[in-house]
Design an enzyme around this catalytic site. Structure first.
Site, PDB file in Angstrom:
ATOM      1  N   CYS A   2       8.125  -5.892   2.099  1.00  0.00           N
ATOM      2  CA  CYS A   2       9.024  -4.874   2.599  1.00  0.00           C
ATOM      3  C   CYS A   2      10.456  -5.402   2.738  1.00  0.00           C
ATOM      4  O   CYS A   2      11.397  -4.646   2.629  1.00  0.00           O
ATOM      5  CB  CYS A   2       8.533  -4.375   3.936  1.00  0.00           C
ATOM      6  SG  CYS A   2       9.349  -2.869   4.442  1.00  0.00           S
ATOM      7  N   ARG A  27      11.890  -2.500   9.135  1.00  0.00           N
ATOM      8  CA  ARG A  27      11.269  -1.882   7.967  1.00  0.00           C
ATOM      9  C   ARG A  27       9.748  -1.888   8.055  1.00  0.00           C
ATOM     10  O   ARG A  27       9.074  -1.230   7.262  1.00  0.00           O
ATOM     11  CB  ARG A  27      11.725  -2.615   6.700  1.00  0.00           C
ATOM     12  CG  ARG A  27      13.224  -2.518   6.464  1.00  0.00           C
ATOM     13  CD  ARG A  27      13.697  -3.502   5.425  1.00  0.00           C
ATOM     14  NE  ARG A  27      13.262  -3.160   4.083  1.00  0.00           N
ATOM     15  CZ  ARG A  27      13.981  -2.446   3.214  1.00  0.00           C
ATOM     16  NH1 ARG A  27      15.163  -1.987   3.565  1.00  0.00           N
ATOM     17  NH2 ARG A  27      13.526  -2.202   2.009  1.00  0.00           N
ATOM     18  N   TRP A  74       4.681  -6.055   3.818  1.00  0.00           N
ATOM     19  CA  TRP A  74       3.894  -4.903   4.249  1.00  0.00           C
ATOM     20  C   TRP A  74       2.780  -4.753   3.226  1.00  0.00           C
ATOM     21  O   TRP A  74       3.029  -4.506   2.056  1.00  0.00           O
ATOM     22  CB  TRP A  74       4.778  -3.658   4.286  1.00  0.00           C
ATOM     23  CG  TRP A  74       4.151  -2.434   4.873  1.00  0.00           C
ATOM     24  CD1 TRP A  74       3.998  -2.132   6.191  1.00  0.00           C
ATOM     25  CD2 TRP A  74       3.650  -1.303   4.152  1.00  0.00           C
ATOM     26  NE1 TRP A  74       3.422  -0.895   6.339  1.00  0.00           N
ATOM     27  CE2 TRP A  74       3.194  -0.359   5.105  1.00  0.00           C
ATOM     28  CE3 TRP A  74       3.536  -1.001   2.797  1.00  0.00           C
ATOM     29  CZ2 TRP A  74       2.635   0.863   4.743  1.00  0.00           C
ATOM     30  CZ3 TRP A  74       2.971   0.225   2.438  1.00  0.00           C
ATOM     31  CH2 TRP A  74       2.528   1.134   3.407  1.00  0.00           C
ATOM     32  N   ASN A  98       9.211  -7.313  -3.521  1.00  0.00           N
ATOM     33  CA  ASN A  98       8.957  -6.002  -2.931  1.00  0.00           C
ATOM     34  C   ASN A  98       8.549  -5.045  -4.045  1.00  0.00           C
ATOM     35  O   ASN A  98       9.074  -5.127  -5.155  1.00  0.00           O
ATOM     36  CB  ASN A  98      10.214  -5.439  -2.270  1.00  0.00           C
ATOM     37  CG  ASN A  98      10.551  -6.145  -0.973  1.00  0.00           C
ATOM     38  OD1 ASN A  98       9.755  -6.899  -0.448  1.00  0.00           O
ATOM     39  ND2 ASN A  98      11.748  -5.888  -0.472  1.00  0.00           N
ATOM     40  N   GLY A  99       7.657  -4.108  -3.731  1.00  0.00           N
ATOM     41  CA  GLY A  99       7.249  -3.118  -4.722  1.00  0.00           C
ATOM     42  C   GLY A  99       5.804  -3.293  -5.136  1.00  0.00           C
ATOM     43  O   GLY A  99       5.030  -4.017  -4.498  1.00  0.00           O
ATOM     44  N   GLU A 482       7.486  18.049  13.402  1.00  0.00           N
ATOM     45  CA  GLU A 482       8.211  16.797  13.597  1.00  0.00           C
ATOM     46  C   GLU A 482       7.854  16.157  14.938  1.00  0.00           C
ATOM     47  O   GLU A 482       7.702  14.937  15.033  1.00  0.00           O
ATOM     48  CB  GLU A 482       9.721  17.054  13.505  1.00  0.00           C
ATOM     49  CG  GLU A 482      10.605  15.848  13.768  1.00  0.00           C
ATOM     50  CD  GLU A 482      10.438  14.721  12.771  1.00  0.00           C
ATOM     51  OE1 GLU A 482      10.955  13.618  13.049  1.00  0.00           O
ATOM     52  OE2 GLU A 482       9.774  14.913  11.727  1.00  0.00           O
ATOM     53  N   LYS A 486       6.199  12.425  15.397  1.00  0.00           N
ATOM     54  CA  LYS A 486       6.790  11.379  16.232  1.00  0.00           C
ATOM     55  C   LYS A 486       5.758  10.825  17.215  1.00  0.00           C
ATOM     56  O   LYS A 486       5.678   9.625  17.436  1.00  0.00           O
ATOM     57  CB  LYS A 486       8.001  11.925  17.004  1.00  0.00           C
ATOM     58  CG  LYS A 486       9.229  12.124  16.155  1.00  0.00           C
ATOM     59  CD  LYS A 486       9.804  10.788  15.703  1.00  0.00           C
ATOM     60  CE  LYS A 486      10.631  10.955  14.456  1.00  0.00           C
ATOM     61  NZ  LYS A 486       9.841  11.152  13.229  1.00  0.00           N
ATOM     62  N   GLU A 489       3.212   8.669  15.365  1.00  0.00           N
ATOM     63  CA  GLU A 489       3.830   7.481  14.771  1.00  0.00           C
ATOM     64  C   GLU A 489       3.938   6.332  15.759  1.00  0.00           C
ATOM     65  O   GLU A 489       3.649   5.182  15.411  1.00  0.00           O
ATOM     66  CB  GLU A 489       5.243   7.818  14.274  1.00  0.00           C
ATOM     67  CG  GLU A 489       5.323   8.400  12.886  1.00  0.00           C
ATOM     68  CD  GLU A 489       6.758   8.608  12.460  1.00  0.00           C
ATOM     69  OE1 GLU A 489       7.116   8.170  11.346  1.00  0.00           O
ATOM     70  OE2 GLU A 489       7.544   9.202  13.224  1.00  0.00           O
ATOM     71  N   HIS A 505      -7.096  31.270  14.394  1.00  0.00           N
ATOM     72  CA  HIS A 505      -7.780  31.102  13.111  1.00  0.00           C
ATOM     73  C   HIS A 505      -8.421  29.726  12.976  1.00  0.00           C
ATOM     74  O   HIS A 505      -8.652  29.257  11.866  1.00  0.00           O
ATOM     75  CB  HIS A 505      -6.816  31.365  11.957  1.00  0.00           C
ATOM     76  CG  HIS A 505      -6.288  32.758  11.929  1.00  0.00           C
ATOM     77  ND1 HIS A 505      -7.073  33.854  11.632  1.00  0.00           N
ATOM     78  CD2 HIS A 505      -5.051  33.243  12.197  1.00  0.00           C
ATOM     79  CE1 HIS A 505      -6.345  34.952  11.711  1.00  0.00           C
ATOM     80  NE2 HIS A 505      -5.110  34.608  12.049  1.00  0.00           N
ATOM     81  N   LYS A 604       9.625   1.287   7.269  1.00  0.00           N
ATOM     82  CA  LYS A 604      10.789   2.159   7.362  1.00  0.00           C
ATOM     83  C   LYS A 604      11.180   2.719   6.001  1.00  0.00           C
ATOM     84  O   LYS A 604      11.353   3.912   5.831  1.00  0.00           O
ATOM     85  CB  LYS A 604      11.971   1.387   7.971  1.00  0.00           C
ATOM     86  CG  LYS A 604      13.251   2.203   8.105  1.00  0.00           C
ATOM     87  CD  LYS A 604      13.085   3.338   9.088  1.00  0.00           C
ATOM     88  CE  LYS A 604      14.383   4.083   9.320  1.00  0.00           C
ATOM     89  NZ  LYS A 604      14.204   5.218  10.229  1.00  0.00           N
TER      90      LYS A 604
END
Length: 609
Positions: A2, A27, A74, A98-99, A482, A486, A489, A505, A604
């Protein structure tokens, strides 16, 4: 992923590498490591813990060197562990990456056939052995990295050092962010400007396919085919103070309270104007917007929620049909392209891999009217789009996005007004009223922040809960989404959001005395409908926490807790109503003792699919 930091300098770079990693901790990561070239050759240190653990290890080993690479990982390939932590080594060279390398298995099989032994589960180790194989065939380090980059499929940013070339380090990128830092005492590279502010504000943004060689005396950049290329040096507007905590306990808290200023900075563009102008979005905006028949918003996570709010605005104010899609889904389904569609991509970092890929996919389908709403001016998404609006939120360090979201909403409100005006659907009086409300927005947000103490008391009741429901209607349903995001998270409380009319429903089956229900209740045209939905919750013994506008006339009673917002704000009400939900999540996480700024398993800047 990361985070990458590399350095070659006339001084000891180990403190620079470690401080750079600290600045990249936001991150998200699960392990950390570094490799340096010292008098004794290549030295590698790795820790399956925090950067602080790596720093303690470096102190214990008295690590010092003029050149090195460092990384926070990460996990993608292989579990979090020291053996999978970067850097990875092959012979006398070390690599950080990274990637994700999509063809690493084919590369690995070919290298194993040649006698290379793999000690980790990562795709990165294949890069290290691949570069070593090029060195073994006679290439120098620079050409070995360049040739290897041509064989990699996927996203990568890499840094390489080797005992055979102690006077230089090599970096390359494609699909993952990487920038160079030009310092007075050396050259640097990192995933993020924040990691380099300690040594320089002069930065060079590498393009996909760039390979760079860094030396004490300077640098050179070539394309993967070896053709030399020049890249502009930028003076970063960030300062080291901008990424410091200051008086706050966490970056998330700091960024929540920075929202009035972030909004003021973003909306400064209309501070002195009496009308909206397409040029807010770039010199070609009038040309690109002309003939737009619909809008397609592509985004992920929090940015996706911003797009959902904008859909209500665009269709009600500008009368433009709008579709909002999760970027990671859009590119993998068969859609019907329309060249008269304005494609809006939203990303805080501008490097979100799924969003960037979706933008390119839309372009490949012939939809080339594109607008990027982003917080990073030189990011990949901004460079790819034909128009741009740069939110001026400043650096957002906390993994859970806050000020990036509200500034994205401000940008989308301006887009709505602009398209409405171009379509002849924005009378002058309405335009003046909307602009005045936008200019007043920072003051209105500041008033909401003053409710923190009361919200903190509510958060105490959430610490022992395992589940929560969030409800909203109309343009506030995405705000409920949202809020739920939060809460889960950073507090790890399972939370789901529903359009309140959907309760009967299915979700109503979940409601009991142990299931808190959080409702967003603005005094708008749907308020009476929402009140009926809240009665359904109370009839099943559910406990309600309601964020209500003044004048909503929802009485507080046993099991019904009301927090009154300072003012009703019409179209822009979603910007105000998300603030208390951010604060509720933050304080609930504090009570639970979770890592607010670096929640488990999350990153991040999500630069892999």
């Amino acid at each position: 992923m990361c985070g990458i930091v590399t350095a070659i300098s006339s001084r000891n770079v180990v403190p620079v590498l470690l401080e750079g990693l600290r600045k990249l901790e936001y991150r998200g990561y699960d392990s950390a490591g570094l490799a340096v070239l010292a008098d004794g050759g290549l030295q590698r240190l790795r820790s399956a813990g925090r950067v602080a653990d790596l720093a303690a290890l470096a102190d214990a080993r008295h690590s010092a060197a003029p050149i090195g690479i460092a990384h926070t990982r990460w996990a993608t390939h292989g579990v979090p562990s020291e053996r999978n932590a970067h850097p990875h080594i092959s012979g006398g060279l070390a690599v950080v990456h990274n990637g994700i390398i999509e063809n690493f298995e084919a590369i690995k099989l070919a290298l194993q056939a040649r006698g290379y032994v793999f000690e980790s589960d990562t795709d990165t180790e294949a890069i290290a052995h691949l570069i070593h194989s090029k060195l073994d065939a006679g290439a120098d380090l620079f050409d070995a990295v360049r040739q290897s980059s041509c064989e990699l499929t996927g996203a990568y940013a890499i840094g390489v050092v080797a005992e055979s070339a102690p006077e230089r380090l090599i970096v390359a990128r494609s699909g993952a962010p990487l920038l160079l830092g030009v310092g007075e005492d050396g050259m640097y590279a990192a995933s993020d400007t924040a990691a380099l502010l300690q040594v320089t504000r002069k930065v060079i943004y590498l393009e996909d396919g760039d390979v760079a060689e860094l030396r004490l005396g300077g640098y050179r950049i070539v394309r993967a085919d070896g053709a030399p290329v020049e890249r502009e040096i930028h003076l970063s507007s960030l300062s080291a103070d901008a990424v410091e905590l200051g008086q706050f306990r966490h970056y998330m808290q700091k960024e929540i309270f920075e929202q009035p200023q972030a909004l003021a900075n973003t909306l400064e563009i209309i501070a002195g104007g009496g009308s909206v102008n397409p040029q807010l979005f770039g010199a070609r905006a009038a040309e690109v917007f002309a003939g737009v028949r619909r809008v397609l918003v592509l985004a992920c996570g929090t940015s996706y929620h911003a797009g959902l709010v904008a859909r209500y605005w665009l269709e009600s104010v500008a009368r433009v049909p709008c579709t909002v899609e999760i970027a990671s889904e859009y590119r993998y389904r068969e859609s019907v392209p329309d060249p008269d569609t304005l494609v809006v991509v939203i990303s805080q970092s501008g490097e979100t891999a799924d969003t960037l890929a979706a933008l390119k996919h839309a372009g490949a389908l012939g939809m080339r009217r594109t607008l990027a709403i982003c917080n990073v001016p030189e990011s990949a998404i901004v460079r790819e789009a034909s128009l741009r609006f740069i939110t001026r939120a400043g650096p957002e360090i906390g993994v859970a996005s806050t000020k990036a979201f509200t500034t994205q909403l401000a940008a989308l409100a301006l887009l709505t007004l602009t398209l409405a005006k171009l379509a002849g659907r924005l009378p002058e009086a309405d335009e003046a009223r909307h602009l005045q409300n936008l200019r007043h927005l920072p003051v209105a947000v500041q008033k909401v922040l003053e409710l923190e103490a009361e919200i903190e008391r509510w958060a105490q009741r959430f610490a022992g809960k395992h589940h929560a429901l969030f409800l909203g209607r109309g343009r506030h349903w995405p705000i409920a989404m949202e809020g739920a995001l939060k809460l889960k998270e950073i507090s790890y409380i399972h939370a789901e959001a529903y359009a309140a009319g959907e309760l009967k429903h299915g979700p109503l089956a979940l409601v009991d005395k142990d299931m808190p229900v959080i409702a967003v209740a603005p005094a708008d045209e749907l308020l009476e409908k929402l009140k009926s939905n809240l009665q359904e919750v109370r009839a099943r013994g559910g406990e309600l926490y309601v964020f209500a506008d003044a004048g909503s006339e929802i009485p507080e009673s046993e099991g019904v807790h009301i927090l009154h917002m300072p003012e009703h704000y019409g179209m822009l009400s979603p910007v105000l109503h998300v603030i208390p939900l951010q604060l509720l999540s933050y304080h609930a996480a504090l009570v639970k003792g979770t890592d607010v700024d670096k929640p488990r398993n999350l990153a991040k800047s999500v630069t892999v699919e």
